[in-house]
Design a protein around this motif. Structure first.
Motif, PDB file in Angstrom:
ATOM      1  N   TRP A 123     -37.197  -6.462  90.576  1.00 31.61           N
ATOM      2  CA  TRP A 123     -37.505  -5.037  90.516  1.00 31.61           C
ATOM      3  C   TRP A 123     -36.699  -4.293  91.584  1.00 31.61           C
ATOM      4  O   TRP A 123     -36.529  -4.765  92.713  1.00 31.61           O
ATOM      5  CB  TRP A 123     -38.993  -4.782  90.763  1.00 31.61           C
ATOM      6  N   THR A 124     -36.226  -3.108  91.207  1.00 28.74           N
ATOM      7  CA  THR A 124     -35.499  -2.249  92.150  1.00 28.74           C
ATOM      8  C   THR A 124     -36.101  -0.853  92.108  1.00 28.74           C
ATOM      9  O   THR A 124     -36.251  -0.260  91.023  1.00 28.74           O
ATOM     10  CB  THR A 124     -33.998  -2.156  91.798  1.00 28.74           C
TER      11      THR A 124
ATOM     12  N   ASP B 215     -36.921   6.100  90.575  1.00 31.31           N
ATOM     13  CA  ASP B 215     -36.405   5.278  89.485  1.00 31.31           C
ATOM     14  C   ASP B 215     -36.861   3.833  89.683  1.00 31.31           C
ATOM     15  O   ASP B 215     -36.818   3.302  90.804  1.00 31.31           O
ATOM     16  CB  ASP B 215     -34.866   5.309  89.456  1.00 31.31           C
TER      17      ASP B 215
ATOM     18  N   THR C  41     -36.204   0.005  88.141  1.00 25.98           N
ATOM     19  CA  THR C  41     -35.285  -0.793  87.320  1.00 25.98           C
ATOM     20  C   THR C  41     -35.738  -2.249  87.305  1.00 25.98           C
ATOM     21  O   THR C  41     -36.085  -2.818  88.362  1.00 25.98           O
ATOM     22  CB  THR C  41     -33.846  -0.709  87.868  1.00 25.98           C
ATOM     23  N   ARG C  42     -35.701  -2.867  86.122  1.00 24.61           N
ATOM     24  CA  ARG C  42     -36.099  -4.275  85.948  1.00 24.61           C
ATOM     25  C   ARG C  42     -34.928  -5.043  85.346  1.00 24.61           C
ATOM     26  O   ARG C  42     -34.378  -4.656  84.320  1.00 24.61           O
ATOM     27  CB  ARG C  42     -37.322  -4.360  85.040  1.00 24.61           C
ATOM     28  N   GLN C  43     -34.546  -6.129  86.029  1.00 25.15           N
ATOM     29  CA  GLN C  43     -33.482  -6.987  85.525  1.00 25.15           C
ATOM     30  C   GLN C  43     -34.079  -8.087  84.654  1.00 25.15           C
ATOM     31  O   GLN C  43     -35.016  -8.784  85.064  1.00 25.15           O
ATOM     32  CB  GLN C  43     -32.718  -7.621  86.685  1.00 25.15           C
TER      33      GLN C  43
ATOM     34  N   GLU D 232     -30.845  -4.628  81.605  1.00 21.33           N
ATOM     35  CA  GLU D 232     -31.465  -3.794  82.636  1.00 21.33           C
ATOM     36  C   GLU D 232     -32.299  -2.714  81.966  1.00 21.33           C
ATOM     37  O   GLU D 232     -31.802  -1.936  81.159  1.00 21.33           O
ATOM     38  CB  GLU D 232     -30.377  -3.152  83.508  1.00 21.33           C
TER      39      GLU D 232
ATOM     40  N   LYS E 219     -34.709   0.618  82.654  1.00 21.35           N
ATOM     41  CA  LYS E 219     -34.870   1.610  83.723  1.00 21.35           C
ATOM     42  C   LYS E 219     -35.796   2.721  83.259  1.00 21.35           C
ATOM     43  O   LYS E 219     -35.707   3.205  82.130  1.00 21.35           O
ATOM     44  CB  LYS E 219     -33.506   2.203  84.099  1.00 21.35           C
ATOM     45  N   THR E 220     -36.673   3.129  84.158  1.00 24.02           N
ATOM     46  CA  THR E 220     -37.563   4.258  83.889  1.00 24.02           C
ATOM     47  C   THR E 220     -37.718   5.048  85.180  1.00 24.02           C
ATOM     48  O   THR E 220     -37.365   4.570  86.266  1.00 24.02           O
ATOM     49  CB  THR E 220     -38.939   3.775  83.389  1.00 24.02           C
TER      50      THR E 220
END
Length: 208
Positions: free
Chosen positions: A27-28, A102, A104-106, A115, A117-118
């Motif tokens: 997770w980012t 934001d 982001t899930r890899q 990837e 992203k939400t």
């Protein structure tokens, strides 16, 4: 008609942006907050001081580089008389506050890196403008003498223009002395002083 415009504008812009990024395994998190303000202020200025004269046989030649065609009377300052002065003062302010997050899930699907992203974004903006206009006309009725209406009372040196002869410049200082001797309140234009006044609020809520 020969006119003078003499204006000064002060602009100020302030902006702050804070943000960062945090990672947890796949997770980012990206986050940012910002604040900005901008203002533009025009103190009392001469938006237009018009000197008029009735001079025949005037015009110009050459539409690519116009050249004035005028008799010698056009360049005599005593032939022009002050008709109207417009004074303006305005101030505009613009403030924006915003925030963004934001996520982001890899992922790995069938040996392919994916990837997802939400995020959300919020923005609040407020903008305002205020303007005051004073129009000085019928100056003779306000006690201005015939001599003080002549352009020769306000003329400067001959202007050096590469395009040709344009006559004398107009000095703002003696015009301000005349303006300050008149009653500003009675010359304020209430309609023109409100037509450019506004307040705007803008709210943005976005998700993606």
């Amino acid at each position: 008609t020969r006119s003078l415009k003499s204006r000064t504008e002060n602009q100020n812009i302030t902006s702050f942006v804070l943000g960062g990024q945090t990672r947890f395994d796949r997770w980012t998190f990206d986050y940012q907050a910002s604040h900005s303000t901008a203002s533009a202020e025009k103190p009392r200025d001469i938006a237009g001081a018009d000197f008029v004269a009735k001079i025949d046989n005037t015009g110009f030649s050459n539409t690519k580089q116009p050249q004035i065609i005028a008799p010698e009377d056009y360049f005599q300052n005593a032939n022009f008389e002050l008709d109207e002065i417009e004074i303006a003062a305005s101030k505009a302010e613009d403030t924006i506050n915003s925030g963004q997050l934001d996520l982001t899930r890899q992922l790995t699907l069938a040996d392919y890196s994916v990837e997802l992203k939400t995020g959300v974004k919020l923005s609040r903006r407020d903008k305002s403008n205020r303007e005051d206009i004073w129009i000085y006309s019928d100056l003779g009725d306000q006690g201005v003498s015939d001599d003080d209406l002549l352009l020769s009372q306000y003329a400067g040196n001959e202007l050096d223009y590469g395009l040709g002869r344009f006559g004398s410049g107009i000095n703002a200082t003696p015009l301000w002395q005349l303006i300050d001797s008149l009653d500003a309140e009675s010359n304020r234009d209430d309609i023109e002083s409100t037509i450019n006044d506004f307040d705007i609020s803008e709210d943005i809520n976005a998700a993606y």
